[in-house]
Design an enzyme around this catalytic site. Sequence first.
Site, PDB file in Angstrom:
ATOM      1  N   ASP A  46       0.824  -1.209   0.000  1.00  0.00           N
ATOM      2  CA  ASP A  46       0.000   0.000   0.000  1.00  0.00           C
ATOM      3  C   ASP A  46       0.859   1.260   0.000  1.00  0.00           C
ATOM      4  O   ASP A  46       0.438   2.310   0.492  1.00  0.00           O
ATOM      5  CB  ASP A  46      -0.925   0.046   1.230  1.00  0.00           C
ATOM      6  N   CYS A 102     -18.751 -15.546  -8.599  1.00  0.00           N
ATOM      7  CA  CYS A 102     -19.868 -14.931  -7.881  1.00  0.00           C
ATOM      8  C   CYS A 102     -21.228 -15.451  -8.342  1.00  0.00           C
ATOM      9  O   CYS A 102     -22.199 -15.425  -7.575  1.00  0.00           O
ATOM     10  CB  CYS A 102     -19.826 -13.409  -8.055  1.00  0.00           C
ATOM     11  N   CYS A 112     -24.338  -2.678   0.387  1.00  0.00           N
ATOM     12  CA  CYS A 112     -23.478  -1.490   0.518  1.00  0.00           C
ATOM     13  C   CYS A 112     -24.274  -0.320   1.094  1.00  0.00           C
ATOM     14  O   CYS A 112     -25.231   0.145   0.477  1.00  0.00           O
ATOM     15  CB  CYS A 112     -22.896  -1.118  -0.839  1.00  0.00           C
ATOM     16  N   CYS A 155     -15.054   0.097   6.650  1.00  0.00           N
ATOM     17  CA  CYS A 155     -16.317  -0.612   6.423  1.00  0.00           C
ATOM     18  C   CYS A 155     -16.002  -1.980   5.835  1.00  0.00           C
ATOM     19  O   CYS A 155     -15.195  -2.095   4.907  1.00  0.00           O
ATOM     20  CB  CYS A 155     -17.218   0.174   5.466  1.00  0.00           C
ATOM     21  N   CYS A 158     -19.409  -5.184   2.599  1.00  0.00           N
ATOM     22  CA  CYS A 158     -19.409  -5.923   1.338  1.00  0.00           C
ATOM     23  C   CYS A 158     -18.617  -7.227   1.450  1.00  0.00           C
ATOM     24  O   CYS A 158     -18.750  -8.120   0.616  1.00  0.00           O
ATOM     25  CB  CYS A 158     -18.874  -5.062   0.195  1.00  0.00           C
TER      26      CYS A 158
END
Length: 222
Positions: A46, A102, A112, A155, A158
């Site tokens: 990152d 998926c 979301c 968060c 998801c």
Amino acid sequence: PDGYFAARYTEPRKQNYHRRVRKIAAQLARRIESEYPGAKTRICIDSAPILERSFAYSAGIGFIGKNNMLIVPGHGSYVFLAEILTTAHILGGEASPMKSRCGDCQRCVEACPSGALEAPFTIDASKCLSYLSIEMRGLVDRETGKKMGRCFFGCDICQEVCPFNNKEAKNDVCLPFLEEVAKMDEPSFELVLGKTAFARAGLEKIKGNIAALSRGKDNGIL
């Protein structure tokens, strides 16, 4: 203990994952430099403008889910990624990127809270609560505070609803009471959370999140 929480990657009882993962990557970097004399290496976690999820997908490590996360079969999306850039010419086998698994599932899009997942495989990062509560400069507003619910940092929704994440494998750890965090000064923040992933956003940003969350719920945390 008061029911408020933060994104799981913060791991408040452990050292910042950037440092932990870097130590692991450094072992491989030293081996590359040993086996390829004169080669240079650089470890990125990152810390560089690298599309790490895309590279991981291209390398066949996992597939990209409708929530835009890299999903590794058997592990889910709760994984850390690291990259080692090197001048060494390393020959490897051909990678086989995975197709999305998926299927018809759209739990992440439907769950979301901010509408950042506008459609499968599509995200408006400017609406994402992780971006707004961690990376965005400045403080979040009351409307964002309402959408944050009881999560004051990041968060995971998801990912929480994703069938590929093992619900039984997740461990909860205790954070300080939110009121305690809101009253911290810089020295106490450094002592309690300064070596964790919370340090990335800093105390002022975190206090702003708590204030917005408090205003959004009208619950008088502060």
